[in-house]
Design an enzyme around this catalytic site. Structure first.
Site, short mmCIF file in Angstrom:
data_model
loop_
_atom_site.label_atom_id
_atom_site.label_comp_id
_atom_site.label_asym_id
_atom_site.label_seq_id
_atom_site.Cartn_x
_atom_site.Cartn_y
_atom_site.Cartn_z
N GLY A 89 -6.87 68.12 16.87
CA GLY A 89 -5.98 68.19 18.02
C GLY A 89 -4.55 68.34 17.57
O GLY A 89 -4.29 68.68 16.42
N ASN A 90 -3.61 68.09 18.46
CA ASN A 90 -2.19 68.10 18.07
C ASN A 90 -1.42 67.13 18.95
O ASN A 90 -2.00 66.49 19.83
CB ASN A 90 -1.62 69.52 18.12
CG ASN A 90 -1.71 70.10 19.50
OD1 ASN A 90 -1.08 69.63 20.42
ND2 ASN A 90 -2.54 71.13 19.66
N TYR A 91 -0.13 67.02 18.71
CA TYR A 91 0.66 65.96 19.33
C TYR A 91 1.19 66.29 20.73
O TYR A 91 1.96 65.52 21.29
CB TYR A 91 1.86 65.61 18.43
CG TYR A 91 1.47 65.04 17.10
CD1 TYR A 91 0.84 63.81 17.01
CD2 TYR A 91 1.74 65.73 15.92
CE1 TYR A 91 0.49 63.27 15.78
CE2 TYR A 91 1.39 65.20 14.70
CZ TYR A 91 0.77 63.97 14.62
OH TYR A 91 0.42 63.44 13.42
#
Ligand code: PMT
Length: 409
Positions: free
Chosen positions: A216-218
């Site tokens: 995923g990412n932030y």
């Protein structure tokens, strides 16, 4: 603008070690000009004394149905009418369960059940209690009643629940209330974009590795939500295709149609089913460019010292929409860069057939993921325009002004 000035807040305190943090919440609310009435559960009083709380709020603390001093009845119904918002912080699993199921055995729950104002709940408990299906089910129930859940600190990657449980920090709790009132007091909708249909993407995508892990990412979704609200405030019919964001992320505009997805492939399908009938799309989501080639059916066990996950490319949603864009349609993209910002953004502008691209760089403090602010440049065939660091709400206005300008051409 201080949106909490003059606001009447009922602060519910329950029996958690985090109860001491309610003093900080009270101080911050009062500093911003709010009036605070504390209602505390019997267990809450084991963690913090009513004397401290009444000294901070300059009001007697309410705990029992009848005042111990003179037997006066404390009316939970009056409190429900008095408040502009109710905040329960910390909220234990037990109180959350009682609220979800209408078990009115103390003053705090009766006040909650009589509350006419929006309710914000900041859970506080250990991770196992927070992750238990009964707690999660009760929180979902409360959310379905329209309550706002202020989620505990979120862990990244690995499991969705990693790192959660501890109550969100007082300043973040207060700033969520502040944003809520700020959105409420926003000027009445204008109709600059009325009749226009706009697709917006927001948040991250999660690419499954196995049943418990993902890539995923932030991205928090804040920038995309601000854009959706801004377009809706200007009268557009907005569809927001949204990756997995925290349940605390709420749209202030009730007219936005929200489509929740998890992976890039799902986002691709949702966008392609919507874009042909749209006047414009703003692609703000941070889409994973790669996904694991296979998803393990069971949780992957640790076997050796290292592990290789083979990745396959995800569809490029922006480029594929750019390829089918018709003459009357607008397509706006974002570029999140860490280096060679301008040249990378320019190449994305051309490759993906955007009308303009919004560049934000992780080199700029207060810009990019998770922050409430952003610092952008808008780049189009006509050139580059730089903007100062602003709230994402204000940044959304600048972007939508530009969109409106090109749509009017
Ligand atoms: O959500 P927040 O925490 O508020 O953070 C906001 C943000 C930093 C996520 C946002 O401002 C932002 O920059 N979004 C785009 C992030 C990104 O993925 O940029 P990119 O340079 O990798 O992608 C370029 C463009 O192509 C973007 O419009 C992206 O949505 C799109 N894209 C990318 C990959 C892909 N497979 N499909 C796409 O459509």
């Amino acid at each position: 603008m201080n949106s909490l000035k003059g606001k009447k807040i009922v602060l519910g305190i329950t029996g958690s070690i985090a109860a001491y943090k309610s003093c900080l919440i009270i101080r911050q609310l009062i500093k911003r000009g709010a009036e605070v009435q504390v209602v505390i559960t019997p267990a809450g009083k084991e963690f913090i004394t009513p004397i401290t709380l009444s000294a901070l709020t300059s009001k007697p603390v309410i705990s029992e149905f009848f005042s111990q001093r003179d037997g006066t009845w404390h009316s939970h119904v009056d409190l429900g009418l008095w408040a502009d918002a109710m905040l329960i912080a910390p909220a234990t699993a037990s109180t959350i369960g009682k609220m979800a199921n209408g078990i009115a055995d103390n003053m705090l729950i009766t006040t909650y059940l009589s509350m006419k104002a929006p309710v914000f709940i900041a859970p506080a408990m250990d991770l196992d209690m927070y992750a238990h299906p009964s707690t999660q089910r009760n929180l979902s129930t409360l959310q379905s009643y329209g309550n706002h859940i202020i989620e505990p600190g979120t862990g990244f990657l690995a499991s969705k629940l990693e790192g959660k449980g501890r109550m969100e920090e007082p300043e973040n709790i207060v700033s969520q209330l502040e944003h809520f009132f700020e959105a409420q007091s926003a000027p009445a909708t204008s109709s600059d974009l009325s009749g226009k249909k706009i697709l917006i993407t927001a948040g991250p995508t999660y690419e499954k590795i196995d049943p418990v892990r993902f890539i995923g990412n932030y991205s928090s979704g804040k920038m995309g939500f601000a854009l959706a609200d801004e377009c809706a405030n200007r009268g557009a019919e907005v569809t927001l295709v949204c990756g997995p964001v925290s349940s605390a992320m709420q749209l202030s505009s009730p007219t936005v149609k929200r489509v929740d997805v998890e992976s890039a492939q799902q986002m691709y399908e949702a966008c392609h089913s919507q874009y042909p009938c749209m006047d414009a799309a703003i692609l703000c989501a941070a889409v994973a460019d790669f996904a694991p080639e296979t998803v393990a059916e069971h949780k992957i066990k640790r076997t050796g010292d290292d592990m290789v996950i083979r990745l396959k490319p995800n569809p490029d949603i922006a480029a594929s929409l750019g390829a089918i864009k018709s003459p009357g349609q607008a397509l706006i993209g974002f570029a999140l860069e860490t280096n060679d910002e301008e040249s990378n953004a320019l190449s994305k502008l051309r490759k993906k057939n955007f009308d303009f691209i919004v560049l934000n760089s992780l080199q700029d403090k207060g810009a990019g993921f998770q922050t409430d602010t952003n610092k952008i440049s808008i780049i189009s065939a006509e050139g580059k325009e730089d903007f100062s660091l602003k709230s994402k709400k204000e940044v959304a206005k600048d972007i939508v002004d530009k969109l409106q300008h090109i749509m009017a051409k």
